[in-house]
Design a protein around this motif. Structure first.
Motif, short mmCIF file in Angstrom:
data_model
loop_
_atom_site.label_atom_id
_atom_site.label_comp_id
_atom_site.label_asym_id
_atom_site.label_seq_id
_atom_site.Cartn_x
_atom_site.Cartn_y
_atom_site.Cartn_z
N SER A 184 0.84 -1.20 0.00
CA SER A 184 0.00 0.00 0.00
C SER A 184 0.88 1.26 0.00
O SER A 184 1.69 1.47 0.92
CB SER A 184 -0.88 -0.05 1.26
N LEU A 189 1.78 2.03 6.35
CA LEU A 189 2.81 1.87 7.37
C LEU A 189 3.82 0.80 6.96
O LEU A 189 5.01 0.92 7.24
CB LEU A 189 2.16 1.48 8.71
N ASP A 191 2.05 -8.95 0.01
CA ASP A 191 0.71 -8.34 0.03
C ASP A 191 -0.20 -9.19 -0.84
O ASP A 191 0.26 -10.17 -1.43
CB ASP A 191 0.76 -6.88 -0.46
N ASN A 199 2.33 -6.62 9.62
CA ASN A 199 1.68 -5.31 9.46
C ASN A 199 0.34 -5.40 8.75
O ASN A 199 -0.50 -4.50 8.91
CB ASN A 199 2.64 -4.40 8.66
N TYR A 205 -12.38 -4.81 15.57
CA TYR A 205 -11.01 -4.39 15.28
C TYR A 205 -10.23 -4.20 16.59
O TYR A 205 -9.09 -4.67 16.71
CB TYR A 205 -11.03 -3.08 14.47
N ILE A 264 -2.96 7.53 12.12
CA ILE A 264 -1.94 7.82 11.11
C ILE A 264 -2.66 7.95 9.77
O ILE A 264 -3.49 7.09 9.43
CB ILE A 264 -0.89 6.67 11.01
N THR A 280 -3.29 7.19 6.43
CA THR A 280 -2.95 6.20 5.38
C THR A 280 -4.24 5.86 4.64
O THR A 280 -5.31 6.37 4.97
CB THR A 280 -2.38 4.89 5.98
P1 NAD Z 1 -3.24 0.18 4.49
O1 NAD Z 1 -4.64 -0.16 4.14
O2 NAD Z 1 -2.58 1.30 3.77
O3 NAD Z 1 -2.30 -1.11 4.38
C1 NAD Z 1 -2.72 -2.38 4.78
C2 NAD Z 1 -2.18 -3.39 3.79
O4 NAD Z 1 -2.54 -4.71 4.21
C3 NAD Z 1 -2.73 -3.21 2.37
O5 NAD Z 1 -1.66 -3.12 1.46
C4 NAD Z 1 -3.56 -4.47 2.14
O6 NAD Z 1 -3.58 -4.91 0.80
C5 NAD Z 1 -2.84 -5.46 3.05
N1 NAD Z 1 -3.67 -6.62 3.36
C6 NAD Z 1 -5.00 -6.66 3.66
N2 NAD Z 1 -5.39 -7.93 3.84
C7 NAD Z 1 -4.30 -8.71 3.66
C8 NAD Z 1 -4.06 -10.11 3.72
N3 NAD Z 1 -5.06 -10.97 3.99
N4 NAD Z 1 -2.81 -10.56 3.48
C9 NAD Z 1 -1.81 -9.70 3.20
N5 NAD Z 1 -1.96 -8.37 3.14
C10 NAD Z 1 -3.19 -7.89 3.36
O7 NAD Z 1 -3.27 0.46 6.06
P2 NAD Z 1 -2.17 1.01 7.09
O8 NAD Z 1 -2.77 2.16 7.76
O9 NAD Z 1 -0.83 1.13 6.47
O10 NAD Z 1 -2.20 -0.18 8.14
C11 NAD Z 1 -1.09 -1.00 8.42
C12 NAD Z 1 -1.31 -1.67 9.77
O11 NAD Z 1 -1.32 -0.67 10.80
C13 NAD Z 1 -2.64 -2.40 9.91
O12 NAD Z 1 -2.44 -3.58 10.67
C14 NAD Z 1 -3.51 -1.43 10.66
O13 NAD Z 1 -4.55 -2.06 11.35
C15 NAD Z 1 -2.47 -0.82 11.59
N6 NAD Z 1 -2.85 0.49 12.15
C16 NAD Z 1 -3.06 1.56 11.35
C17 NAD Z 1 -3.40 2.78 11.92
C18 NAD Z 1 -3.66 4.02 11.10
O14 NAD Z 1 -4.13 5.01 11.67
N7 NAD Z 1 -3.36 4.04 9.82
C19 NAD Z 1 -3.49 2.89 13.31
C20 NAD Z 1 -3.25 1.79 14.09
C21 NAD Z 1 -2.91 0.58 13.50
#
Ligand code: NAD
Length: 250
Positions: A16, A20, A39, A89, A156, A189, A191
Motif C-alpha cells: 500500500s 505503514l 501483500d 503489518n 477491530y 496515522i 494512510t
Molecule cells: P493500508 O490499508 O494502507 O495497508 C494495509 C495493507 O494490508 C494493504 O496493502 C492491504 O492490501 C494489506 N492486506 C490486507 N489484507 C491482507 C491479507 N489478507 N494478506 C496480506 N496483506 C493484506 O493500512 P495502514 O494504515 O498502512 O495499516 C497498516 C497496519 O497498521 C494495519 O495492521 C492497521 O490495522 C495498523 N494500524 C493503522 C493505523 C492508522 O491510523 N493508519 C493505526 C493503528 C494501526
C-alpha cells in the motif's frame, strides 16, 4: 548509520503506497536490510519491492492462508538462506458499531489482523529458533488499548488486543531462543486504511483527542519498527510501544 546491514526482513501488507508497511520497508532498506514485501496482489508487491532496489522481493501472500504463509517463507529461505526480521503489518478495519457486526465482518477483521499474525509467525519461528536469532514486530493499535474511539469497530479493537496478547505470549515463549517480539500501537496515522472513509466530523473528533494536535505520519511508525527490529532494542521484548501523539497517556 546502517542499523540493519546484512539483515533480511519480511513485511506483510507492505504494498500500500501510503501505508505503514511500505514506509517501514523503505526505512529498513535505507538502513541496509534486504526486504520482502508481501501483500495480496503479486504485481503491486513486486512494484513496491522494485521501487526499493533490485535486491528486494515482492510476493503475493494472503496472511489468512497458512499454507501460503509457509510456502512464501520457504521460497524466501531458499533465496536468502535466512530471515532476521518479521513485521506483521497486514491489517484491515471497518467502522462498524458493536450491535451491527455481522459474522462475516468479524471473521474478516479477526482473520487478517490476528490469525494472519499467528500464521506468519508460525512460518518464520522454527527458522529463527534454529538460528537462535530473530525480531518480530506486530502492528497493534491504540484501539486495542482504549477500546476503539478512532475509526475501527469493536471487532477491530478485539483483534488488535489479541495481537498484544499473542505478542506477549510469543515473547515469553521464545525469549530463551534470543527471539524478541514486540508490538507497536499506532494512534491515528493518515494512510489509505481510513482515506476517504472518514466524515469531517469523525476527523475533527479524532484530532481533538490527540494532544499533539495532528495525525501521525507513516514514517513515524516506521521509525518505531526500526527501533524494535534493530539491536537498539536488544533487551526489549514483550513490550507495546505507543506511537500516538499522546492520544493515550497511561
Ligand atoms: P493500508 O490499508 O494502507 O495497508 C494495509 C495493507 O494490508 C494493504 O496493502 C492491504 O492490501 C494489506 N492486506 C490486507 N489484507 C491482507 C491479507 N489478507 N494478506 C496480506 N496483506 C493484506 O493500512 P495502514 O494504515 O498502512 O495499516 C497498516 C497496519 O497498521 C494495519 O495492521 C492497521 O490495522 C495498523 N494500524 C493503522 C493505523 C492508522 O491510523 N493508519 C493505526 C493503528 C494501526
Amino acid at each position: 548509520m546502517s542499523l540493519l546491514a546484512g539483515k533480511f526482513a519480511v513485511i506483510t501488507g507492505a504494498a500500500s503506497a501510503n501505508g505503514l508497511g511500505q514506509a517501514t520497508a523503505r526505512l529498513f532498506a535505507e538502513h541496509g536490510a534486504t526486504v520482502a514485501i508481501l501483500d495480496l496482489d503479486q504485481q503491486a508487491s513486486e512494484k513496491a519491492a522494485q521501487a526499493l532496489g533490485n535486491q528486494h522481493i515482492g510476493l503475493a501472500c494472503d496472511v489468512t492462508q497458512k499454507s501460503v504463509c509457509l510456502q512464501v517463507v520457504e521460497t524466501l529461505l531458499a533465496r536468502w538462506g535466512q530471515i532476521d526480521i518479521l513485521v506483521n503489518n497486514a491489517g484491515i478495519t471497518q467502522p462498524v458499531r458493536l450491535l451491527d457486526i455481522e459474522p462475516a465482518q468479524y471473521d474478516a477483521v479477526l482473520d487478517v489482523n490476528l490469525r494472519g499474525t499467528l500464521y506468519m509467525s508460525q512460518a518464520v519461528l522454527p527458522h529463527m529458533k534454529q538460528r537462535q536469532q530473530g525480531a518480530i514486530v506486530n502492528m497493534s493499535s491504540v484501539s486495542a488499548q482504549r477500546g476503539g474511539g478512532v475509526f475501527g469497530g469493536p471487532h477491530y479493537s478485539a483483534a488488535k488486543a489479541g495481537v498484544l496478547g499473542l505478542t506477549k505470549a510469543m515473547a515469553r515463549d521464545f525469549a530463551a531462543d534470543n527471539i524478541r517480539a514486540n508490538a507497536v500501537c499506532p494512534g491515528f496515522i493518515a494512510t489509505d486504511i481510513t482515506a476517504g472513509k472518514m466524515t469531517d466530523e469523525m476527523y475533527s473528533q479524532v484530532l481533538n483527542g490527540i494532544p499533539m494536535g495532528r495525525a501521525g505520519k507513516a514514517s513515524e511508525v516506521a521509525g518505531c519498527c526500526l527501533f524494535l527490529a534493530s539491536d537498539l532494542s536488544a533487551y526489549v521484548t514483550g513490550s507495546e510501544v505507543d506511537v500516538n501523539g499522546g492520544s493515550l497517556i497511561h
